[in-house]
Motif scaffolding. Structure first.
Motif, mmCIF file in Angstrom:
data_model
loop_
_atom_site.group_PDB
_atom_site.id
_atom_site.type_symbol
_atom_site.label_atom_id
_atom_site.label_comp_id
_atom_site.label_asym_id
_atom_site.label_seq_id
_atom_site.Cartn_x
_atom_site.Cartn_y
_atom_site.Cartn_z
ATOM 1 N N LEU A 560 -61.641 -31.927 3.450
ATOM 2 C CA LEU A 560 -62.718 -32.573 4.194
ATOM 3 C C LEU A 560 -63.884 -32.839 3.248
ATOM 4 O O LEU A 560 -64.363 -31.912 2.572
ATOM 5 N N SER A 561 -64.340 -34.066 3.204
ATOM 6 C CA SER A 561 -65.547 -34.362 2.433
ATOM 7 C C SER A 561 -66.749 -34.081 3.328
ATOM 8 O O SER A 561 -66.711 -34.329 4.533
ATOM 9 N N VAL A 562 -67.821 -33.563 2.740
ATOM 10 C CA VAL A 562 -68.993 -33.225 3.549
ATOM 11 C C VAL A 562 -69.668 -34.503 4.046
ATOM 12 O O VAL A 562 -69.913 -34.667 5.238
ATOM 13 N N LEU A 593 -68.975 -32.309 9.944
ATOM 14 C CA LEU A 593 -68.008 -31.382 9.372
ATOM 15 C C LEU A 593 -67.452 -30.398 10.403
ATOM 16 O O LEU A 593 -66.249 -30.134 10.431
ATOM 17 N N GLY A 594 -68.330 -29.849 11.237
ATOM 18 C CA GLY A 594 -67.903 -28.822 12.193
ATOM 19 C C GLY A 594 -66.741 -29.286 13.056
ATOM 20 O O GLY A 594 -65.788 -28.538 13.281
ATOM 21 N N GLY A 595 -66.803 -30.499 13.510
ATOM 22 C CA GLY A 595 -65.750 -31.037 14.355
ATOM 23 C C GLY A 595 -64.442 -31.180 13.611
ATOM 24 O O GLY A 595 -63.369 -30.890 14.151
ATOM 25 N N VAL A 608 -58.211 -25.111 4.693
ATOM 26 C CA VAL A 608 -59.108 -26.253 4.837
ATOM 27 C C VAL A 608 -60.033 -26.222 3.628
ATOM 28 O O VAL A 608 -60.695 -25.205 3.364
ATOM 29 N N LEU A 609 -60.030 -27.302 2.863
ATOM 30 C CA LEU A 609 -60.914 -27.384 1.698
ATOM 31 C C LEU A 609 -62.085 -28.292 2.052
ATOM 32 O O LEU A 609 -61.885 -29.399 2.543
ATOM 33 N N VAL A 610 -63.292 -27.822 1.801
ATOM 34 C CA VAL A 610 -64.476 -28.625 2.041
ATOM 35 C C VAL A 610 -65.099 -28.954 0.690
ATOM 36 O O VAL A 610 -65.275 -28.067 -0.154
#
Length: 657
Positions: A560-562, A593-595, A608-610
């Motif tokens: 996930l990209s911020v 991001l939270g969603g 999950v990679l952020v």
RNA sequence: GCCCCCUUGGCGCAGUCGGCAGCGCGUUUCCAUGGUAAGGAAAAGGUCGUCGGUUCGAUUCCGACAGGGGGCUCCA
């Protein structure tokens, strides 16, 4: 004077009952006591003790205590039903693993509906509130028959017991009546039930119960006899124990593989195709393929050769194998084609035998091990289909081992180790086996059976797993081992089967040439480790509650990209991981991001990679592992990839949650 | 196959004592640039499983059938 389990003894006055004993030990015990075991026999608390009796008090928390509670609650259920449906004939009402049931024959052929359960429960609570005593009565057979002369099921039982009693049969014990008289328990003037006992002293001791469902059930399990109306329920010694049990039911429901399969988009059963015939979606197919690939490589390491055989064959093949004679009701109906009759295969063995028979074999070839993911079709009645655990199209991880008789023991020993190794790799660690021995009706020679059974037994002994012997439970043609596992919530599933076949080699006239230059008959082992790929898939989903270990997870990593400025870096990380054969996808920054984190968690993705500003500048990722409380920041991409590769190779983690 | 229950948008569910149906999630679009379990707004989407009956009128009542679920039986 009586003795207690702790070795002590107590002196009581003549004519004292078990309840008096409990009271003499402590008022608390007297309050908790439900029944008593005297000289190994369960009795009521009102039982009069004799000098020298070894006595053990049964209280609510124990398995035996729960059995007494459930059995007594079943009587209350019967009384409630009889009072609500006058004229009801009642059959049997035993305790079972997690509760009890009672079978009824309602007047005028009426049926229960779910709505009736509430009414019946309400009536049961009244009966419990009345604190009716359970009074034991003992009668001769003739008295029993007249006492229950309006209850045909009861009189059938009494006659059965009487006949068994006359013939000295073990059945007497099985039905639960142990003397040459019958006992009954009376709650009220009008309600009395045939029963072995023991029971709680009075209905007031009950109350933590719930009726769970209604079902049809055949009298004595025989579909040619009348179908009765069964009510299932459960009961416990306390409200908290009942609610723990109901929570366990919820947990099992939460883990239901059919539900998880739909939520995670793994498979479904299109009605257009037909009952019991699943289709696997991309993610489900990936999991399945991963399971099969691993299994195949293990089989190759253990000296198996992969074969492939068709799905249908001419009737003559199944005549030779005996399937049409013995297994016809489990087979799909035949198809006519160019004057021949074809059947979908119910098993792969005949075809593997034909591969063996295509050439002459020397003892030097043996053992030969043919392995196939063979899809077979079995006719299962519509009522028995159940998700992936009971289907009509079954892919077996099936193999047949052909060996010389003197190789059998060794072959079975290594095979059983292989079975356990394979199952352990899938995270299953608790095993129990069953050795099924020669039934009364069998084919073949006694010595063959003895030899095969001994070989199976010694394999079990050297594998060092607990096993029980199921006397006479083998198939008519062979003894076998069934391996059962316990899953994460303690449920028991039968998986692997190892069967020594004494018949098919003969039916197909198989042979090998021995060192003595004479033809000999090979022995054959049928074995399936998963049992069925579909069923095993379903069991794994339930075992892990959908949280598959990384090596099996269809998506192992989600990136996930911020913010959208990090999108191209996210793609870059994806490429790096994908080049290392890691199953990874990316969800770009099109919502907060939270969603996106939440959605990945609901999909039960292991990692999950952020990635944000700090990561872009230093080549790192933020790692949020499934089941961990807080994410780990600033992990170098290579470090993460190496850790992941190790975890995949070890077939471990991350922890489910 | 037999007994009981269920069938309303992709999923989970309300609802109509008979008068042409609603919520949440999801989907699409727009806005929002958000560092770890739900950002906002709008829109699209249903002949209420199928067929028959009762009725002025049925998604609602009745019946049959189909599919699903829980059991029985059988088993992997």
């Amino acid at each position: 004077m009586v003795s207690l389990p702790d070795g002590s003894s107590r002196t009581l006055t003549l004519g004292s009952t078990a309840y008096d004993l409990a009271l003499s030990i402590g008022s608390r015990l007297a309050k908790d006591a439900l029944a008593v075991e005297v000289s190994g026999e369960q009795r009521d608390l009102s039982y009069e003790l004799h000098d020298g009796d070894p006595v053990r008090i049964i209280t609510g928390g124990s398995n035996e205590g729960r059995e007494v509670i459930r059995h007594s609650t079943a009587h209350v259920l019967a009384q409630a039903v009889v009072s609500l449906w006058p004229g009801t004939k009642f059959a049997i009402g035993p305790f079972i693993a997690d509760g009890f049931y009672y079978d009824f024959d309602l007047p005028g052929g009426a049926h229960f509906t779910d709505d009736d359960l509430g009414r019946i429960e309400a009536r049961m609570r009244e009966i419990i509130k009345e604190n009716q005593p359970f009074v034991r009565e003992e009668h001769t057979f003739d008295e029993g028959l007249s006492l229950f002369d309006d209850q045909p099921y009861k009189t059938e039982i009494i006659r059965g017991v009487r006949d068994a009693s006359l013939s000295g049969d073990d059945l007497v014990k099985e039905i639960g009546l142990s003397t040459n008289e019958v006992s009954a328990y009376r709650n009220t003037e009008s309600f009395v039930d045939l029963c072995r006992g023991p029971h709680v002293p009075a209905t007031g001791r009950l109350g933590h119960f719930k009726l769970t469902r209604v079902a049809g059930a055949y009298w004595r399990g025989d579909e040619h006899r009348p179908q009765l109306q069964r009510i299932y329920g459960t009961a416990f010694e306390s409200a908290s124990a009942l609610s723990d049990y109901l929570h366990r039911l919820d947990e099992a429901e939460r883990r239901d593989h059919r539900k998880i399969g739909a939520e995670l988009d793994l498979f479904h059963f299109p009605p257009e195709i037909g009952g019991g015939l699943p289709v696997f979606h991309p993610k489900g197919a990936l999991i399945r393929q991963t399971m099969e690939d691993f299994s195949l490589s293990m089989h190759r390491q253990h000296g198996y050769q992969q074969v492939w055989t068709p799905h249908i064959a001419k009737s003559t093949l199944f005549e030779t194998s005996g399937h049409l004679q013995w297994y016809a009701e489990g087979m799909y109906p035949p198809m006519e084609m160019e004057g021949a009759t074809y059947y979908p295969k119910p098993m792969n063995c005949p075809m593997h035998i034909l591969i063996y028979k295509d050439k002459q074999h020397s003892y030097r070839d043996l053992p030969l091990r043919f392995f196939e993911f063979g899809t077979v079709y079995r006719f299962e009645r519509s009522g028995v289909l159940h998700g992936l655990t009971r289907v009509r199209g079954i892919t077996q991880d099936d193999a047949h081992i052909f060996c010389a008789p003197d190789q059998l023991a060794n072959e079975l020993r290594t095979l059983l180790e292989f079975v356990l190794d394979l199952l352990r790799a899938f995270g299953l660690t608790e095993f129990e086996a069953e050795l099924a021995t020669r039934p009364e009706k069998f084919v073949g020679e006694q010595w063959e059976w003895d030899e095969a059974t001994d070989a199976l037994r010694s394999a079990l002994e050297s594998a060092n797993i607990p096993f029980v012997v199921a006397e006479g439970e083998g198939a008519f043609y062979a003894p076998k081992i069934d391996v059962h596992v316990r899953d994460a919530i303690g449920r028991r599933w039968q998986l692997s089967t190892l069967q020594v076949d004494l018949q098919l080699p003969q039916r197909f006239d198989m042979s090998f040439v021995g060192a003595d230059n004479v033809r000999h008959r090979p022995w054959m082992i049928h074995r399936a480790l998963f049992g069925s790929v579909e069923r095993f898939f379903g069991i794994l989903l339930e075992h892990y509650a959908g949280n598959l270990p990384t090596w099996l997870a269809p998506v192992q990593v989600r990136i996930l990209s911020v913010r959208d400025v990090h999108d191209s870096y996210a793609d870059e990380v994806c490429r790096v991981l994908r080049a290392r054969n890691i199953r990874v996808d990316v969800e770009l920054a099109d919502e907060p991001l939270g969603g996106r984190v939440r959605r990945a968690k609901l999909e039960k993705i292991p990692y999950v990679l952020v990635v944000g500003d700090a990561d872009v500048s230093s080549g790192t990722v933020g790692v949020n592992a499934r089941g961990s409380a807080s994410p780990e920041r600033d992990v170098a991409i290579d470090t993460f990839a190496e850790r992941l590769e190790m975890e995949i190779a070890a077939k471990s983690g991350p922890d489910p949650s």
